[in-house]
Scaffold this active site. Sequence first.
Site, PDB file in Angstrom:
ATOM      1  N   CYS A 292       0.798  -1.236   0.000  1.00 51.34           N
ATOM      2  CA  CYS A 292       0.000   0.000   0.000  1.00 51.34           C
ATOM      3  C   CYS A 292       0.829   1.283   0.000  1.00 51.34           C
ATOM      4  O   CYS A 292       0.836   2.012  -0.989  1.00 51.34           O
ATOM      5  CB  CYS A 292      -0.927  -0.003   1.204  1.00 51.34           C
ATOM      6  SG  CYS A 292      -2.077  -1.385   1.192  1.00 51.34           S
TER       7      CYS A 292
HETATM    8  N1  LIG Z   1      -2.659  -6.352   1.667  1.00 55.15           N
HETATM    9  C1  LIG Z   1      -3.182  -5.330   2.316  1.00 55.15           C
HETATM   10  O1  LIG Z   1      -2.957  -5.176   3.495  1.00 55.15           O
HETATM   11  C2  LIG Z   1      -4.086  -4.342   1.638  1.00 55.15           C
HETATM   12  C3  LIG Z   1      -4.732  -3.376   2.437  1.00 55.15           C
HETATM   13  C4  LIG Z   1      -5.595  -2.488   1.835  1.00 55.15           C
HETATM   14  C5  LIG Z   1      -5.797  -2.537   0.460  1.00 55.15           C
HETATM   15  N2  LIG Z   1      -5.150  -3.483  -0.303  1.00 55.15           N
HETATM   16  C6  LIG Z   1      -5.440  -3.490  -1.730  1.00 55.15           C
HETATM   17  O2  LIG Z   1      -6.234  -4.643  -2.019  1.00 55.15           O
HETATM   18  C7  LIG Z   1      -5.915  -5.151  -3.323  1.00 55.15           C
HETATM   19  C8  LIG Z   1      -5.512  -6.609  -3.222  1.00 55.15           C
HETATM   20  O3  LIG Z   1      -4.345  -6.692  -2.434  1.00 55.15           O
HETATM   21  P1  LIG Z   1      -3.843  -8.037  -1.783  1.00 55.15           P
HETATM   22  O4  LIG Z   1      -2.872  -7.643  -0.759  1.00 55.15           O
HETATM   23  O5  LIG Z   1      -4.983  -8.919  -1.374  1.00 55.15           O
HETATM   24  O6  LIG Z   1      -3.127  -8.713  -3.048  1.00 55.15           O
HETATM   25  P2  LIG Z   1      -2.603 -10.215  -3.197  1.00 55.15           P
HETATM   26  O7  LIG Z   1      -1.552 -10.204  -4.218  1.00 55.15           O
HETATM   27  O8  LIG Z   1      -2.346 -10.801  -1.839  1.00 55.15           O
HETATM   28  O9  LIG Z   1      -3.863 -11.000  -3.749  1.00 55.15           O
HETATM   29  C9  LIG Z   1      -4.425 -10.753  -4.993  1.00 55.15           C
HETATM   30  C10 LIG Z   1      -4.990 -12.050  -5.530  1.00 55.15           C
HETATM   31  O10 LIG Z   1      -5.612 -11.751  -6.767  1.00 55.15           O
HETATM   32  C11 LIG Z   1      -5.331 -12.811  -7.661  1.00 55.15           C
HETATM   33  N3  LIG Z   1      -5.510 -12.322  -9.015  1.00 55.15           N
HETATM   34  C12 LIG Z   1      -4.695 -11.567  -9.772  1.00 55.15           C
HETATM   35  N4  LIG Z   1      -5.264 -11.304 -10.956  1.00 55.15           N
HETATM   36  C13 LIG Z   1      -6.460 -11.912 -10.938  1.00 55.15           C
HETATM   37  C14 LIG Z   1      -7.507 -12.036 -11.873  1.00 55.15           C
HETATM   38  N5  LIG Z   1      -7.429 -11.464 -13.077  1.00 55.15           N
HETATM   39  N6  LIG Z   1      -8.592 -12.764 -11.522  1.00 55.15           N
HETATM   40  C15 LIG Z   1      -8.653 -13.359 -10.304  1.00 55.15           C
HETATM   41  N7  LIG Z   1      -7.695 -13.284  -9.383  1.00 55.15           N
HETATM   42  C16 LIG Z   1      -6.615 -12.569  -9.706  1.00 55.15           C
HETATM   43  C17 LIG Z   1      -3.926 -13.231  -7.324  1.00 55.15           C
HETATM   44  O11 LIG Z   1      -3.662 -14.549  -7.769  1.00 55.15           O
HETATM   45  C18 LIG Z   1      -3.945 -13.107  -5.797  1.00 55.15           C
HETATM   46  O12 LIG Z   1      -4.348 -14.330  -5.195  1.00 55.15           O
HETATM   47  C19 LIG Z   1      -4.821  -4.237  -3.864  1.00 55.15           C
HETATM   48  O13 LIG Z   1      -5.413  -3.239  -4.631  1.00 55.15           O
HETATM   49  C20 LIG Z   1      -4.232  -3.635  -2.607  1.00 55.15           C
HETATM   50  O14 LIG Z   1      -3.651  -2.376  -2.863  1.00 55.15           O
HETATM   51  C21 LIG Z   1      -4.310  -4.365   0.266  1.00 55.15           C
END
Ligand SMILES: NC(=O)c1ccc[n+]([C@@H]2O[C@H](COP(=O)([O-])OP(=O)(O)OC[C@H]3O[C@@H](n4cnc5c(N)ncnc54)[C@H](O)[C@@H]3O)[C@@H](O)[C@H]2O)c1
Length: 454
Positions: A292
Amino acid sequence: MSTTSRPLSSASVKDLLAKIETRTAKIGIVGLGYVGLPLTLLFNEQKFPVTGLDIDAEKVNALNSGKSYIHRIPATEIANALSSNFRASNDYREVANLDIIIICVPTPLNEYREPDLGAIQATAKAIAPHLRAGQLIVLESTTYPGTTEEVLVPILESGNASGLNAARDGADSGNVFFVAFSPEREDPGNDTVARRDIPKVIGGLNPAASDLAIAVYGSIFNRTVPVSTPAAAEMTKLLENIYRCVNIALVNELKMLCLRMGIDIWEVIQAASTKPFGFHPFYPGPGLGGHCIPVDPFYLSWKAKEWDFQARFIELAGEVNTAMPYHVVDAVVAALNRHRKALHGSKVLVLGVAYKKDIDDLRESPALTIIEELQRRGATVSYNDPYFPKVGRGRKYNLQMACTPLDNLAQYDCLLIVTDHSDYDYQRIVKEAQLVVDSRNATRGIRSEKIVLC
Ligand SMILES: NC(=O)c1ccc[n+]([C@@H]2O[C@H](COP(=O)([O-])OP(=O)(O)OC[C@H]3O[C@@H](n4cnc5c(N)ncnc54)[C@H](O)[C@@H]3O)[C@@H](O)[C@H]2O)c1
């Protein structure tokens, strides 16, 4: 326009609201990562049938066989979910059977530090052919203001064969699906606030979309915070993260000044924190990490350029924070110099590679830059991290290292604390080490000539 003024969409709204109320609404979570998987489990705990969709077949298989790949989620939670109406899939045809689809896919920066919306676009293209009238689609991925309306909605509208449109204010067709943006605001590793106590900000494309999103999130979160548009919700998340990024940069810069002036910045922050109003403490460190804070602000500075606007605070904070890992390496050089040693040829053990304490997340971790830079300057580098038995290849690194046990610490010319995991016995570390460079003030309370704060 009120949700009651369009008979057909009003009926479908009422129908979906009733399904949410009775926990029969079928929920799909796309992207089963750090955000999507815990969200899946929250809905599942509230007895909603949940289908998790991910393109990563390994994750889908792991979940369907009752395994977890996120440290803080025990496998028993996955097994419990499987026995109560959860399953994972990589078949987007499932979308047709769902009522609510929540998208939690990654939003990284590309190699030019520009937004990479590839995963959102790919998800939108994949789900569009299977959309039905009356469904609610919510985007949770952090992104710049305008993404929901300018990127997501057009793909969903052009990609479905039934000619469905997103429900907008003033539209009178019932042939619609509903769209909202609701940012994830989790703070990984922070156990002081339960997930359901983090208020959920929601911006619907029209009032009906907001009502539906408020109802569904209201069933798992204690408070929902409606805002007027998806763009306002998108901007809210960015404001929160930019606020952190800028304040961390400020305190990192002041730390470097304090080091030069011989003042303990940690003592100063602690003293300033006693002010009962107007001050919120931020802490210096070896550089930003995680998905983030190092990434999201640049989504906005990129978008700002479209409006002939330079987001200077964001750029300046980025500059200061990006320099921090190099500052840490310079501090190791200076500390070794005091021991009449060069970095080149010295043995350095890096303690902690996760981007922050007590979590198993390596993304954008400053430890990666620090290790690469130490190696580039000729050090022999090992690492220890209870959360990472191995560090292989990522988007911007290829280290191929294995975790070294915390034995025989005296063999290292320098121990470098990059991540202040709670598991470490810092008394013992300082006692056994020749030299400890501490970028987190993890050794606070221990008095020793061997410690160099940086
Ligand atoms: N990790 C955090 O603490 C956090 C906090 C707030 C916001 N976010 C936001 O949330 C979003 C997701 O982050 P995250 O940390 O869960 O990411 P992550 O990489 O842990 O998980 C994302 C998942 O999406 C899957 N993916 C990718 N492309 C895909 C598609 N086309 N169809 C289906 N699945 C697909 C990946 O295989 C993965 O399992 C991001 O925008 C991030 O900025 C994350």
